[in-house]
Design a protein around this motif. Structure first.
Motif, mmCIF file in Angstrom:
data_model
loop_
_atom_site.group_PDB
_atom_site.id
_atom_site.type_symbol
_atom_site.label_atom_id
_atom_site.label_comp_id
_atom_site.label_asym_id
_atom_site.label_seq_id
_atom_site.Cartn_x
_atom_site.Cartn_y
_atom_site.Cartn_z
ATOM 1 N N ARG A 159 38.733 46.097 22.737
ATOM 2 C CA ARG A 159 37.291 45.788 22.804
ATOM 3 C C ARG A 159 36.709 45.594 21.407
ATOM 4 O O ARG A 159 35.902 44.689 21.185
ATOM 5 C CB ARG A 159 36.564 46.912 23.537
ATOM 6 C CG ARG A 159 36.890 46.988 25.008
ATOM 7 C CD ARG A 159 35.848 47.774 25.779
ATOM 8 N NE ARG A 159 35.838 49.174 25.448
ATOM 9 C CZ ARG A 159 36.473 50.117 26.146
ATOM 10 N NH1 ARG A 159 37.205 49.764 27.197
ATOM 11 N NH2 ARG A 159 36.384 51.377 25.817
ATOM 12 N N LEU A 160 37.107 46.442 20.472
ATOM 13 C CA LEU A 160 36.583 46.311 19.113
ATOM 14 C C LEU A 160 37.000 44.991 18.481
ATOM 15 O O LEU A 160 36.219 44.360 17.768
ATOM 16 C CB LEU A 160 37.095 47.472 18.248
ATOM 17 C CG LEU A 160 36.210 48.710 18.167
ATOM 18 C CD1 LEU A 160 36.878 49.754 17.295
ATOM 19 C CD2 LEU A 160 34.846 48.363 17.601
ATOM 20 N N SER A 161 38.223 44.582 18.745
ATOM 21 C CA SER A 161 38.703 43.342 18.130
ATOM 22 C C SER A 161 37.908 42.140 18.604
ATOM 23 O O SER A 161 37.822 41.123 17.918
ATOM 24 C CB SER A 161 40.188 43.143 18.439
ATOM 25 O OG SER A 161 40.392 42.976 19.827
ATOM 26 N N VAL A 162 37.312 42.254 19.801
ATOM 27 C CA VAL A 162 36.510 41.148 20.328
ATOM 28 C C VAL A 162 35.273 40.907 19.474
ATOM 29 O O VAL A 162 34.743 39.801 19.427
ATOM 30 C CB VAL A 162 36.121 41.448 21.797
ATOM 31 C CG1 VAL A 162 35.126 40.438 22.316
ATOM 32 C CG2 VAL A 162 37.362 41.433 22.649
ATOM 33 N N PHE A 163 34.818 41.941 18.788
ATOM 34 C CA PHE A 163 33.692 41.733 17.878
ATOM 35 C C PHE A 163 34.076 40.804 16.730
ATOM 36 O O PHE A 163 33.228 40.155 16.138
ATOM 37 C CB PHE A 163 33.244 43.071 17.284
ATOM 38 C CG PHE A 163 32.338 43.851 18.193
ATOM 39 C CD1 PHE A 163 31.016 43.486 18.382
ATOM 40 C CD2 PHE A 163 32.813 44.956 18.868
ATOM 41 C CE1 PHE A 163 30.186 44.202 19.226
ATOM 42 C CE2 PHE A 163 31.988 45.684 19.709
ATOM 43 C CZ PHE A 163 30.676 45.310 19.891
ATOM 44 N N PHE A 164 35.364 40.764 16.413
ATOM 45 C CA PHE A 164 35.784 40.067 15.207
ATOM 46 C C PHE A 164 36.520 38.763 15.477
ATOM 47 O O PHE A 164 36.247 37.755 14.823
ATOM 48 C CB PHE A 164 36.684 40.990 14.375
ATOM 49 C CG PHE A 164 35.973 42.209 13.878
ATOM 50 C CD1 PHE A 164 35.247 42.193 12.698
ATOM 51 C CD2 PHE A 164 36.011 43.391 14.604
ATOM 52 C CE1 PHE A 164 34.579 43.313 12.243
ATOM 53 C CE2 PHE A 164 35.356 44.525 14.159
ATOM 54 C CZ PHE A 164 34.635 44.490 12.979
ATOM 55 N N ILE A 165 37.471 38.767 16.428
ATOM 56 C CA ILE A 165 38.320 37.594 16.605
ATOM 57 C C ILE A 165 37.518 36.323 16.914
ATOM 58 O O ILE A 165 37.722 35.289 16.262
ATOM 59 C CB ILE A 165 39.397 37.854 17.686
ATOM 60 C CG1 ILE A 165 40.389 38.892 17.163
ATOM 61 C CG2 ILE A 165 40.136 36.571 18.037
ATOM 62 C CD1 ILE A 165 41.472 39.260 18.153
ATOM 63 N N PRO A 166 36.589 36.323 17.880
ATOM 64 C CA PRO A 166 35.833 35.073 18.119
ATOM 65 C C PRO A 166 35.077 34.612 16.883
ATOM 66 O O PRO A 166 34.988 33.405 16.615
ATOM 67 C CB PRO A 166 34.860 35.468 19.244
ATOM 68 C CG PRO A 166 35.468 36.646 19.901
ATOM 69 C CD PRO A 166 36.186 37.379 18.825
ATOM 70 N N ASN A 167 34.546 35.565 16.134
ATOM 71 C CA ASN A 167 33.802 35.182 14.931
ATOM 72 C C ASN A 167 34.723 34.702 13.827
ATOM 73 O O ASN A 167 34.370 33.787 13.067
ATOM 74 C CB ASN A 167 32.966 36.373 14.453
ATOM 75 C CG ASN A 167 31.843 36.689 15.415
ATOM 76 O OD1 ASN A 167 31.122 35.796 15.843
ATOM 77 N ND2 ASN A 167 31.693 37.941 15.783
ATOM 78 N N PHE A 168 35.907 35.326 13.721
ATOM 79 C CA PHE A 168 36.876 34.838 12.742
ATOM 80 C C PHE A 168 37.249 33.395 13.049
ATOM 81 O O PHE A 168 37.419 32.576 12.143
ATOM 82 C CB PHE A 168 38.136 35.703 12.770
ATOM 83 C CG PHE A 168 37.993 37.010 12.034
ATOM 84 C CD1 PHE A 168 36.904 37.255 11.212
ATOM 85 C CD2 PHE A 168 38.965 37.991 12.148
ATOM 86 C CE1 PHE A 168 36.783 38.453 10.524
ATOM 87 C CE2 PHE A 168 38.840 39.199 11.468
ATOM 88 C CZ PHE A 168 37.743 39.424 10.664
ATOM 89 N N VAL A 169 37.392 33.086 14.332
ATOM 90 C CA VAL A 169 37.780 31.727 14.728
ATOM 91 C C VAL A 169 36.625 30.752 14.517
ATOM 92 O O VAL A 169 36.793 29.674 13.955
ATOM 93 C CB VAL A 169 38.238 31.726 16.206
ATOM 94 C CG1 VAL A 169 38.470 30.302 16.685
ATOM 95 C CG2 VAL A 169 39.503 32.560 16.375
ATOM 96 N N GLU A 170 35.455 31.170 14.966
ATOM 97 C CA GLU A 170 34.316 30.257 14.973
ATOM 98 C C GLU A 170 33.719 30.055 13.585
ATOM 99 O O GLU A 170 33.217 28.974 13.265
ATOM 100 C CB GLU A 170 33.240 30.803 15.919
ATOM 101 C CG GLU A 170 32.324 29.738 16.436
ATOM 102 C CD GLU A 170 31.661 30.181 17.739
ATOM 103 O OE1 GLU A 170 30.991 29.349 18.328
ATOM 104 O OE2 GLU A 170 31.816 31.350 18.136
#
Length: 1479
Positions: A647-658
């Motif tokens: 769940r925590l990684s979801v804060f980061f992965i989409p933003n890292f990609v986008e």
């Protein structure tokens, strides 16, 4: 002085290996007794003929068990004297650590009668929204107004005692009595408890000081075996020794570290009789390695390698046969004597031979100390309280039984009214006893001695200091310095990765395949305007593939936690050392893997083919990988479980990609979110790679980037870029068709190659270092270990359960009253009568009355399995039969007991079985498995089901369908009572103790009412003696009712052994040694062995003796002939053959049953499907982390995407953003798959166990798995859709609101596609490790070739066939066409292509012909200068050239649904034929 006091004055040194205390000391050494004990064991010891050397003291016990190679015996006294002289001459100090504890009390959270209830998905959602208010209330507001501690309960009540160095203490008690709690507390393992009160002193040193400076000298050995599966036994021990080898001052002069390590390793391996496993992998349930018993001995050896002086061993004989268990405890005895160790041990089913080896025994009852003293006094003490003498029962069983209300028996004329029987009463009586007073006196004297005579404490401190390597602080609890720890760990981690061949090969193969696929997708990009944006695309895709590959580090970090926790508790290394070691050990592998990936991608895509360009690209790609690896590893060490980290990684992965700069250029980012770009490591790597590429190339502007141009029938424009045309490529100059790469990235992305080294590289390196530091800090100061579940977790009762539980409690109270009455009754009444009157009146599952009982026979049974280089025989000409009654199957570890049971139960699916297995004289029929029940050694259950639900599930599906449900329910209630599981009926299985789970395993099989046979594989292994006796007593009752039972068993007491009617005894190699009746008091068995020279002494357990007699343990066999040969020539063997023939004839004389009545399953398909689906759905509801994590991920991905694209307009850029936003839907299946696969494979493991009993079909399993996922997928899909369409302003095209409803439908299809694809991948994969390897490949192919990353314009691309085959092509086409159809596009001022028409021409005169064919519109058609052309006028013009049609959207949607159907069908087929259950 009392006997107790005299005993307390006898100090540890029972041999000459340690310097004796002063003869004037009141704590003198009983040398005579020590020598007598050593003489009794000396015949088992062997050694090298070399002089005493480095490992002298540890080597003394090296061959306690029989050595593999025969060596000359030696004189024990001479050996011990020489080794002692060598130690003293070298000036090496001894380490003697006596332990005292005063008023020791342990508390944990929760009230006395409080229950912990299982969380649910609904509760998880509610808690998420209430988390902040509740946190503020309980942590900020409430403490100011309410000053009170939370509820707690005592699990170990105040008690005191002492154990000197050189002494061993056996801790006994029923399950839940506090044995493990005491062992952990005395070993200074306190972190899992709420509060520990009282004083524990280690040779006068308090617990806090001991923990801080001498942590590695007090250790605890966990009951479970936790090791790195891909290391060999030798490597496992070598690592332990490398961190604990003493420095030069702690070794004999002239002995190097390597010599010391080799000597000690050889000693440990030979002592535990596992030298033959030296080069074998330790293994686990996924990796084939040593056997369970050998793995247990590896655990023992690893802790012995720590050379700790206070050791706590928690049930460390679990899984060992009686002979091996006795040999192991003898090892402990000798090492305790020679090394002066202080040893605490808790054992289940300890025989008399084991019991006699201890100096002290402690008996606990519900956390209260009810006895602590000499083993020889314990039985007499309890008999003096009024308990009935039971001379045939082993002392350990007797002592434990006195604390069990169901097992205790009072002396004639005594009852619970005049005999202390409650834990409180027993504790009170003991505290006022002479034994306790003597103990208190001795303890006070010993404490005074430790305070005044500090010679041993000082020697201990000096010895610990001498052990440390050079440069290690004296205050450090570690033997090895930090750099040494990192070096040792690096070597271990490197070995671990190198030897995990499967992971190594697959990861490299996957990298190669992914790189080729990606390179082929962007094959030979031209250096023209058409290759500009796609160059950024291939670099972006390559970076994401590499960096997000590091996501796999998270679960890896979590899986290694139990080992990290154990080894840091042994003080082998600092936790933070592992962070650095992991990085260093992984460098060679990751560097090679990333290089192999980069080469095909870089050169196939035709990026700048220069050495400088490639190596710069590789450098930034790899440094970015290391930074992201550190990022994900930080989450892995910080978070308590994978779901939280996920769940925590979801804060980061989409933003890292986008927010890399590719999807949304930084100049177009929302002002309140663009800061994400600057804290994104991937953004700096992408910038660097883009700058590296475009600084080296020039682009030619042509094709679609020239405005206006010749297109279709229009041919009036110049073929090359003329003065009245414009190049729409960023950075283009008027009139020039050459665009400099630097100008392109400057105009389009705001980038400059001047930042390549001075900013991008330095920032990436900084990220890498920061994330390395966060790992170190997290591991050192915020360790997130998995908590051991010590309490039961319950499901909330419904009305039916509540009513039944009340009735069960009433019956239990009635039974307790009957038991008390029986114990208080006339002493003339026999024990069996009393027991019978006090037990339940249930009639067990007996064969149908009047129905002839079929008997299973087998003859000449052989079993061969494939091994490298040929085959191996595991069973050889085994013969026997199982009729009504209780038959024991016994033998040494590795004799083939479980193998024989599996073959007879028809559970083997590899290898070749030959011989004859008949039921009633006829071959086995198709419904044989249905008529049998097999309680396997591994307790495999659906963990989230309650005990009652598990029993009902078995009864519903295995008993005939015509039996009413209420009868099945009533039978389950009787089973709960019989198995004494009434109090745990609503407890979830995953929270049960090993003993309760074992009883449940048996109950699940009994719930089927087996007509033919009941098989049990080690039903008493890992249980205490009373639980083992309860189970065997219950089996005896079933056998008396006519049930045929075949049961393997370990470590049976003589009393328990006599409950069996017959015995099949095997020796190594699957050879039969005996098969026949046991007889009363084992008379028949004793006579058989006695008549052949193996006379069992009257005071020895025949079950243990017969194993020793045939050479099952480490002692040589009795006699000079192999016992299998003796058996084959015996009249008993011939009698067995005759009996088998007679049984076959009797069976054939009976009428053969009608085969039409035979069915594979007891219930019809639809009933199976309903029952199994309900269980699966309930399991998901009770797994809040699983469903809530998916909901959380879907919600936050959608939310973050919507925040980036908030309130989209109708410009060209917004049109592209709409497409990118819809493309994010295709990421959902990748997330769902990552969750589905582990769950499906775990459920398949349960199904394999249940399918072998023909409970339900594989088709039911596969379909029910899919159906149970549908409700959760619908909820997640709706949440994703709501957060997608409304914040971004979807539905502005011609489709309108109806179009957004269509988007919901496709989103739900996409969720189900993720579920079905994940289940398909799991169904064809043998393990989770294999399944997750498919995900990156599938995700890359599905997202790359669907027409978004690389637009599908013509059929000239090589991957056109793949474009048509990829399911996402249909879903993306349906969603894009629905959203963009009829959407009016209006370019913003910076989006127009500007050109000047020829003189005397207006914009429309010059360009309208082009616009009419190409689409778009002229913003100022009547102007004669600065003509502004917008590429699109309506959304349809965007997707029509891509082959997408709005009119085909429904077709595309249902083609996509057809892919879902294909996945489901393929999953069903795979579940039927691929189970990967080799046994």
């Amino acid at each position: 002085m009392t006997d107790t006091a005299k005993d307390s004055t006898q100090v540890q040194e029972k041999g000459n290996s340690t310097p004796p205390r002063s003869p004037t000391s009141p704590f003198s050494v009983n040398v005579a007794q020590a020598e007598e004990e050593f003489n009794a064991l000396s015949r088992q010891l062997t050694r090298h003929s070399q002089a005493a050397s480095s490992g002298a003291t540890t080597r003394a016990a090296s061959d306690l068990e029989k050595a593999v190679d025969q060596e000359a015996p030696f004189d024990l006294r001479e050996y011990l004297t020489s080794s002692n002289d060598a130690q003293q001459a070298a000036g090496i100090k001894h380490k003697h650590v006596g332990v005292t504890w005063d008023d020791l009390e342990v508390k944990v959270g929760g009230g006395v009668n409080s229950k912990i209830y299982v969380g649910t998905f609904g509760g998880a959602v509610l808690n998420f929204f209430l988390a902040i208010p509740l946190y503020l209330w309980y942590q900020v507001i409430a403490p100011f107004f309410f000053k009170q501690e939370g509820p707690s309960r005592v699990i170990l009540h105040k008690q005191s005692g002492m154990l000197k160095s050189g002494e061993m203490c056996l801790v006994l008690g029923c399950p839940g009595s506090g044995c493990t709690t005491f062992l952990k507390t005395v070993a200074n393992e306190r972190q899992t408890f709420g509060n520990v009160a009282g004083d524990v002193l280690y040779e006068g040193i308090d617990a806090h000081t001991m923990k801080k400076y001498y942590k590695g000298e007090v250790v605890y050995n966990h009951e479970d075996d936790r090791h790195i599966a891909t290391l060999t036994v030798a490597q496992t021990l070598a690592f332990a020794l490398s961190t604990k080898t003493p420095g030069p001052n702690g070794r004999l002069p002239g002995v190097s570290r390597k010599e010391f390590d080799a000597e000690v390793q050889d000693t440990l391996l030979r002592m535990l009789n596992i030298s033959h496993t030296k080069q074998t992998l330790v293994g686990d349930e996924f990796v084939r390695g040593v056997s369970g018993g050998e793995r247990k001995r590896v655990s023992i050896a690893e802790m012995m390698a720590t050379r700790a002086r206070v050791q706590s061993w928690d049930n460390s004989t679990r899984g060992l046969d009686a002979s091996t268990a006795l040999d192991y405890v003898k090892c402990l005895r000798i090492m305790t004597d020679i090394l002066g160790q202080t040893t605490f041990v808790t054992l289940y089913q300890a025989g008399e031979g084991i019991y006699d080896l201890f100096d002290k025994v402690m008996v606990l009852s519900e956390g209260r100390q009810v006895f602590f003293g000499k083993p020889t006094e314990a039985r007499a003490y309890f008999e003096s309280l009024g308990y009935k003498p039971l001379p045939r029962q082993s002392t350990a069983d007797y002592l434990t039984g006195c604390t069990d209300p169901n097992e205790r028996q009072f002396a004639p004329g005594r009852s619970a009214h005049d005999t202390p029987s409650t834990p409180e009463a027993l504790e009170s009586v003991f505290q006022s006893s002479q034994v306790s007073r003597g103990l208190d006196d001795d303890r006070e004297k010993y404490k005074l001695y430790m305070e005044t005579e500090r010679a041993d404490q000082e020697a201990f401190r000096e010895a610990v200091a001498a052990d440390k390597k050079k440069g290690v602080s004296k205050k450090s609890p570690y033997t090895l310095g930090f750099t040494g720890q990192v070096r040792a760990l690096t070597v271990r981690q490197f070995q671990m990765r190198l030897q995990d061949k499967f992971q190594l090969y697959t990861s490299f193969a996957l990298s190669t395949v992914l790189s080729i696929v990606l390179g082929a997708a962007f094959l030979n990009l031209p250096t023209t305007s058409a290759g500009a944006f796609t160059r950024g695309g291939v670099i972006f895709a390559a970076l994401l593939t590499t960096c997000l590959d590091a996501f796999g580090e998270m679960p890896t970090q979590m899986l290694g936690r139990p080992i990290l926790r154990k080894q840091t508790s042994y003080s082998m290394y600092r936790p933070s050392a592992l962070a650095l070691a992991n990085t260093f050990a992984d460098l060679p592998f990751s560097a090679a893997r990333v290089l192999i990936f980069n080469i095909p991608v870089y050169f196939m895509a035709h990026l700048s083919r220069t050495a400088g360009g490639f190596w710069t690209f590789h450098l930034f790609n790899y440094v970015a990988y290391l930074a992201m690896q550190g990022f994900f590893r930080t989450f892995g060490v910080l978070c308590t479980n994978f779901h939280v980290a996920f769940r925590l990684s979801v804060f980061f992965i989409p933003n890292f990609v986008e927010y890399t700069g590719y999807i949304i250029p930084v100049i177009k980012m929302k002002r309140w979110l663009f800061w994400i770009y600057y804290v994104n490591p991937i953004a700096y790597a992408w910038q660097a790679c883009i700058e590296n590429e475009f600084m080296r190339i020039q682009l030619t502007c042509d094709g679609a980037y020239v405005i206006p141009r010749n297109i279709g029938p229009v041919s009036k424009y110049p073929d090359t870029l003329g003065p009245n045309q414009a190049c729409t490529l960023f950075g283009a100059s008027a009139g020039s068709n050459i665009v400099d790469g630097e100008s392109y990235i400057s105009a389009g992305y705001g980038l400059s190659s001047s930042n390549l080294w001075k900013r991008n590289l330095l920032v990436l390196l900084a990220f890498m270092i920061v994330f390395q530091l966060t790992q170190i800090i997290s591991l050192e100061y915020f360790p997130a270990y998995d908590s051991d579940i010590n309490v039961e977790i319950f499901a909330r009762e419904d009305d039916d359960a509540k009513k039944r539980n009340e009735l069960a409690q009433a019956r239990k109270a009635e039974k307790s009253a009957a038991l008390q009455a029986a114990n208080s009754s006339d002493p003339a009444v026999g024990d069996d009568e009393k027991t019978k009157s006090a037990t339940t009146t249930m009639t067990p599952a007996a064969p149908a009355a009047g129905k002839p009982k079929k008997i299973l026979t087998w003859s000449e049974l052989n079993y061969h399995v494939p091994v490298p280089g040929g085959t191996k025989r595991l069973l050889h000409d085994v013969q026997g039969y199982v009729g009504p009654g209780l038959t024991a199957l016994m033998g040494a570890s590795g004799a083939g007991k479980t193998t024989c049971l599996d073959v007879l139960a028809q559970r083997k699916n590899i290898g070749v079985v030959s011989g004859e297995i008949l039921l009633g004289g006829r071959p086995l029929s198709s419904d044989f498995a249905r008529g049998t029940a097999y309680a396997e050694q591994m307790d495999v259950h659906e963990g989230t089901a309650t005990v009652r639900e598990a029993l009902r599930f078995s009864a519903y599906l295995r008993q005939p369908a015509e039996i009413p449900t209420h009868e099945k329910d009533d039978y389950v209630e009787e089973l709960l009572e019989l198995l004494e599981l009434q109090d745990l009926s609503e407890a979830l299985i995953f929270s049960l103790s090993a003993e309760s789970r074992k009883r449940l395993t048996i109950g699940v099989e009994l719930a089927s009412k087996p007509e033919l046979l009941l098989y049990l594989d080690e039903p008493t292994s890992g249980l205490d003696s009373q639980s083992a006796w309860n189970i065997v007593r219950f089996l005896r009752k079933l056998a008396d009712q006519g049930q045929a039972i075949l049961c393997t068993i370990h470590q049976p007491s003589s009393l328990l052994f006599e409950s069996f009617d017959r015995l099949l005894l095997l020796e190594r190699g699957g050879e039969t040694v005996y098969c026949g009746p046991i007889g009363k008091d084992s008379a028949v068995l004793r006579d058989y062995f006695a008549s052949r020279g193996a006379v069992c002494p009257s005071d020895v357990n025949p079950a243990e003796y017969m194993l020793e007699a045939i050479g099952a343990g480490t002692t040589p066999r009795v006699g000079d002939r192999d016992w299998k040969d003796i058996w084959l020539e015996s009249p008993e063997c011939q009698k067995l053959r005759d009996e088998i023939e007679a049984i076959k004839k009797e069976g054939l004389a009976l009428t053969e049953p009608d085969k039409k009545d035979q069915t594979t399953y007891a219930t019809p398909f639809w009933y199976q499907l309903r029952t199994v689906t309900y269980r699966n759905a309930l399991s998901l509801w009770r797994s809040p982390d699983y469903l809530f994590s998916r909901l959380f991920v879907c919600a936050f991905i959608s939310l973050f995407v919507s925040l980036s694209f908030l309130n989209l307009g109708v410009s060209t850029r917004d049109l592209q953003f709409r497409v990118f936003s819809l493309f994010w839907v295709s990421i959902l299946p990748a997330i769902v798959m990552a969750q589905i696969e582990p769950l499906f494979i775990a459920n398949r493991r349960i199904f394999i166990r249940e399918a072998s009993s023909r409970i339900y079909s594989p088709y039911v399993f596969a379909v029910s798995q899919t159906i149970s996922e549908i409700p959760g997928s619908i909820v997640c899909g709706i949440v994703y859709w709501v957060l997608l369409v409304y914040p971004q302003g979807f539905g502005q095209g011609a489709a309108g609101t109806n179009g957004t409803g269509f988007q919901l439908l496709v989103t739900l299809f996409m969720m189900m596609f993720g579920v079905s694809l994940g289940q398909l991948v799991a169904a064809i994969s043998p393990s989770v490790q294999v399944a997750v390897l498919f995900n990156p490949f599938l995700t890359l192919v599905l997202t790359t070739f669907c027409g978004v990353t690389i637009p599908h314009v013509t059929d000239s691309y090589w991957w056109t066939w793949l474009y048509q085959l990829v399911p996402y092509t249909r879903s993306i086409a349906a969603m894009v066409s629905t959203e963009l159809h009829g959407l009016k596009i209006r370019c913003k001022s910076d989006e127009f292509a500007v050109f000047n028409p020829p003189s005397n021409s207006s914009c429309s005169q010059w360009a309208q012909d082009f616009v009419n064919v190409a689409g778009g519109y002229l913003d100022n058609p009547d102007d004669s200068t600065n003509c502004r052309y917008c590429t699109y006028a309506v959304g349809d013009e965007f997707y029509t050239p891509l082959g997408i049609r709005y009119s085909l959207r429904w077709r595309d949607a249902f083609i996509f649904l057809a892919f879902v159907g294909f996945n489901i069908i393929a999953t069903i087929i795979a579940s039927r034929y691929l189970r990967y259950a080799k046994r």
